[in-house]
Design an enzyme around this catalytic site. Structure first.
Site, short mmCIF file in Angstrom:
data_model
loop_
_atom_site.label_atom_id
_atom_site.label_comp_id
_atom_site.label_asym_id
_atom_site.label_seq_id
_atom_site.Cartn_x
_atom_site.Cartn_y
_atom_site.Cartn_z
N CYS A 9 0.97 -1.13 0.06
CA CYS A 9 0.01 -0.01 0.03
C CYS A 9 0.88 1.13 0.16
O CYS A 9 2.05 1.04 -0.41
CB CYS A 9 -0.78 -0.06 1.26
N ASN A 12 2.27 1.30 4.38
CA ASN A 12 2.46 0.42 5.18
C ASN A 12 2.15 0.33 6.55
O ASN A 12 2.91 -0.20 7.43
CB ASN A 12 3.76 -0.27 4.90
N CYS A 14 -1.45 0.69 7.23
CA CYS A 14 -2.91 0.49 7.47
C CYS A 14 -3.28 -0.85 6.58
O CYS A 14 -3.52 -1.85 7.27
CB CYS A 14 -3.73 1.61 7.04
N ARG A 15 -3.38 -0.68 5.49
CA ARG A 15 -3.77 -1.69 4.59
C ARG A 15 -3.12 -2.93 4.19
O ARG A 15 -3.44 -3.89 4.56
CB ARG A 15 -4.54 -1.12 3.11
N SER A 16 -2.12 -2.92 3.84
CA SER A 16 -1.19 -3.77 3.58
C SER A 16 -0.73 -4.94 4.84
O SER A 16 -0.51 -6.12 4.79
CB SER A 16 0.24 -3.48 2.59
N ASP A 125 -8.49 4.13 1.48
CA ASP A 125 -7.51 4.27 2.43
C ASP A 125 -7.97 4.77 3.87
O ASP A 125 -8.18 5.78 4.00
CB ASP A 125 -6.30 5.44 1.85
P1 4NP Z 1 -1.90 2.80 4.08
O1 4NP Z 1 -2.44 4.29 4.63
O2 4NP Z 1 -1.14 3.18 2.82
O3 4NP Z 1 -2.94 2.04 4.02
O4 4NP Z 1 -0.91 2.42 5.04
C1 4NP Z 1 -1.77 5.43 4.86
C2 4NP Z 1 -0.65 5.64 5.90
C3 4NP Z 1 0.02 6.75 6.12
C4 4NP Z 1 -0.07 7.57 4.74
C5 4NP Z 1 -0.56 7.62 3.79
C6 4NP Z 1 -1.39 6.39 3.95
N1 4NP Z 1 0.64 8.91 5.06
O5 4NP Z 1 0.58 9.88 4.04
O6 4NP Z 1 1.47 8.96 5.88
#
Ligand code: 4NP
Length: 157
Positions: A9, A12, A14-16, A125
């Site tokens: 994702c 790294n 939340c989703r992955s 997200d």
């Molecule tokens: P993820 O979510 O891609 O599902 O881990 C996010 C976590 C942090 C950020 C963006 C998406 N960020 O911009 O810090």
């Protein structure tokens, strides 16, 4: 046969990592031999555990994300894993660029292709939506689809 799966994702956190933990647990339940990991296209959270509200929502369904640590996806990952599964089309663009640089290995694909009934291509997200239960619902559905596909490809011995 061992199946090597990398979930990717943006952050790294939340989703992955959720996909990593959910898929690992489901594979273990059906005794499917897998190596599972996750990574982010971005490097902002490298070394950090998953986002606390994501850890809490996953724990409520029996998945433990606490030991996971964020890392950034690298060119060598495409040779190390049989499948690189990304969470949305923005991840797909970024991962495709890295895959082209790598010049070998499995091209990245959308994880939700394994959950055709959900009607979505992009896993929203939760960093922005705050809907951590939706993340779990979709990750569980796509993980079930991926398990089914891997088991269909490898009949019981
Ligand atoms: P993820 O979510 O891609 O599902 O881990 C996010 C976590 C942090 C950020 C963006 C998406 N960020 O911009 O810090």
């Amino acid at each position: 046969m061992m199946h090597r799966i990398l979930f990717v994702c943006l952050g790294n956190i939340c989703r992955s990592p959720t996909a990593e933990a959910v898929f690992r647990q489901m594979a273990q339940t059906v005794r499917l031999p897998v190596v599972v990991d996750s990574a982010g296209t971005g490097g902002w959270h490298v070394g950090e555990p998953p986002h606390p509200p994501m850890i809490a929502a996953a724990a409520a369904r029996g998945y433990d994300l606490r030991a996971l640590r964020a890392r950034q996806v690298q060119r060598g990952d495409f040779a190390r894993f049989d499948q690189v599964l990304v969470m949305d089309r923005s991840n797909l663009r970024d991962a495709m660029a890295l895959w082209r640089q790598a010049g070998q290995g499995a091209a990245p694909r959308l994880f939700l292709d394994y959950a055709p009934d959900c009607g979505l291509s992009d896993l929203p997200d939760p960093w922005y939506t705050h809907d951590f239960d939706q993340t779990l619902d979709l990750v569980e559905a796509a993980s079930r689809g991926l398990i089914a596909a891997l088991r269909a490809a490898q009949p019981p011995q």
